[in-house]
Enzyme design. Structure first.
Site, PDB file in Angstrom:
ATOM      1  N   SER A  81       5.577   3.193   7.190  1.00  0.00           N
ATOM      2  CA  SER A  81       4.469   2.559   6.493  1.00  0.00           C
ATOM      3  C   SER A  81       4.758   2.617   5.001  1.00  0.00           C
ATOM      4  O   SER A  81       5.913   2.691   4.586  1.00  0.00           O
ATOM      5  CB  SER A  81       3.149   3.260   6.855  1.00  0.00           C
ATOM      6  OG  SER A  81       2.052   2.574   6.290  1.00  0.00           O
ATOM      7  N   TYR A 120       1.337  -7.363   2.984  1.00  0.00           N
ATOM      8  CA  TYR A 120       2.182  -6.172   3.091  1.00  0.00           C
ATOM      9  C   TYR A 120       1.328  -4.928   3.299  1.00  0.00           C
ATOM     10  O   TYR A 120       1.622  -4.087   4.161  1.00  0.00           O
ATOM     11  CB  TYR A 120       3.021  -6.045   1.819  1.00  0.00           C
ATOM     12  CG  TYR A 120       4.025  -4.915   1.825  1.00  0.00           C
ATOM     13  CD1 TYR A 120       5.169  -4.977   2.616  1.00  0.00           C
ATOM     14  CD2 TYR A 120       3.834  -3.793   1.031  1.00  0.00           C
ATOM     15  CE1 TYR A 120       6.086  -3.946   2.614  1.00  0.00           C
ATOM     16  CE2 TYR A 120       4.753  -2.759   1.017  1.00  0.00           C
ATOM     17  CZ  TYR A 120       5.882  -2.837   1.809  1.00  0.00           C
ATOM     18  OH  TYR A 120       6.796  -1.814   1.811  1.00  0.00           O
TER      19      TYR A 120
END
Length: 334
Positions: free
Chosen positions: A158, A173
């Site tokens: 992540s 994103y």
């Protein structure tokens, strides 16, 4: 040869041609893993393709005495994800670890971001992570039901943009990265029955193609000094999560230089309560009592030490500059 922490483990690493993924591939191989280096060799925005990118990492691993093969499928391709899992099985006979590192960026303000640009980022970051885990999980379930009780592991990736400080112009994103963290917990709960652990690393301020334009990222310490921004700092943490002896599952670990922090995700804060339904007027009065975070102040605090930002005014100027740049680079209303 000395024993490595990953001896005997077969590892598929996506996005392993450059940046964090490349450093992970080299580190895992040095620790004894047999590695599938997946990377289609695309640009930061996902366009193009160059098979030599993955091949170069494989050559480097083999030159150092390790074992590796290249795969150039895209994680956004459902059957491409299946092919890369099958490539590990054909080459090395099994698959013990998946490291999901592939990502792209399309940075633009929400008023200019197109549907295609949003979908492309989500397809790689979120759907791609799911697709690779899904095909690996089917193999692992079959092996478990056949009596194979071997530790398996997923290491997702992540970002601070999504978990701690979602950045302006990164709607897709940030959303994709937050989704990966949530999916990590779901995976841990579901796949544990098959002996699969699922964790996530969240690099913060690592020097890669995606971050080189951030002020201060190009500065490197003197030779021989530890470089906290080097992507190699992420690899040992990912490798630990991939070891058979690691007990962790369902965890999201932020990594910044030499610091590793356990994240707790969205958590309940202060609240107001009434026995019965609220009116709008009642809420207007009571909600003012609740302490809330100002997103500008939170972002300034998260980035201030690294970027030298001072206060809301300068941060707003930076946000405006990013949005203006996105408009000039071709944002459309479509």
């Amino acid at each position: 040869m000395d024993m490595g922490s990953l001896d005997g483990r077969v590892v598929l690493i996506t996005g392993a041609g450059r940046g964090i993924g490349r450093e992970e591939a080299l580190f895992f191989a040095a620790e004894g893993a047999r590695v599938v280096v997946n990377d289609p060799g695309v640009a930061v925005d996902g366009t193009g393709g160059d098979p030599s990118v993955a091949a170069a990492v494989v050559e480097e691993i083999v030159a150092r005495g390790g074992q590796a093969i290249a795969n150039t499928d895209s994680v956004a391709d459902w059957h491409g994800a299946q092919r890369m899992v099958n490539a590990a099985l054909r080459a090395f006979g099994d698959l013990h670890v998946v490291v999901n590192n592939a990502t792209i960026e399309r940075n633009r303000g929400m008023a200019d971001l197109t549907e295609e640009e949003f979908d492309d980022v989500i397809a790689v970051k979120l759907k791609g992570t799911f697709a690779v885990v899904r095909w690996a999980a089917r193999h692992w379930r079959e092996r478990f039901e056949a009596g194979d009780r071997v530790d398996r592991a997923v290491v997702n990736t992540s970002s601070g943009s999504g978990l701690l400080n979602p950045l302006p112009t990164q709607a897709s994103y940030a959303a994709g990265n937050a989704g990966v963290a949530a999916m990590t917990v779901v995976g841990a709960l579901e796949l544990g029955r098959y002996g699969v652990r699922v964790n996530c690393v969240s690099p913060s301020m690592a020097r890669t193609r995606l971050t080189l334009q951030v002020p201060g990222m190009r500065e490197e310490p003197p030779a021989g000094r530890f470089d906290p921004l080097h992507p190699a700092a992420i690899a040992p943490v990912a490798a630990y999560l991939a070891t058979a002896a690691c007990p962790l599952t369902g965890q999201v670990l932020s990594v910044r230089g030499g610091s590793v922090t356990v994240n707790h995700g969205w958590s309940r804060g202060a609240h107001v309560h009434k026995d019965g339904p609220w009116t709008v007027g009642e809420l207007a009065g009571r909600v003012r009592e609740l302490p809330v975070d100002d997103p500008f102040e939170k972002l300034a605090d998260a980035l201030g030490g690294a970027l030298g930002l001072a206060g809301r005014t300068q941060l707003q100027q930076m946000v405006n500059a990013l949005l203006d740049q996105g408009e000039r680079s071709g944002g459309t209303p479509g």
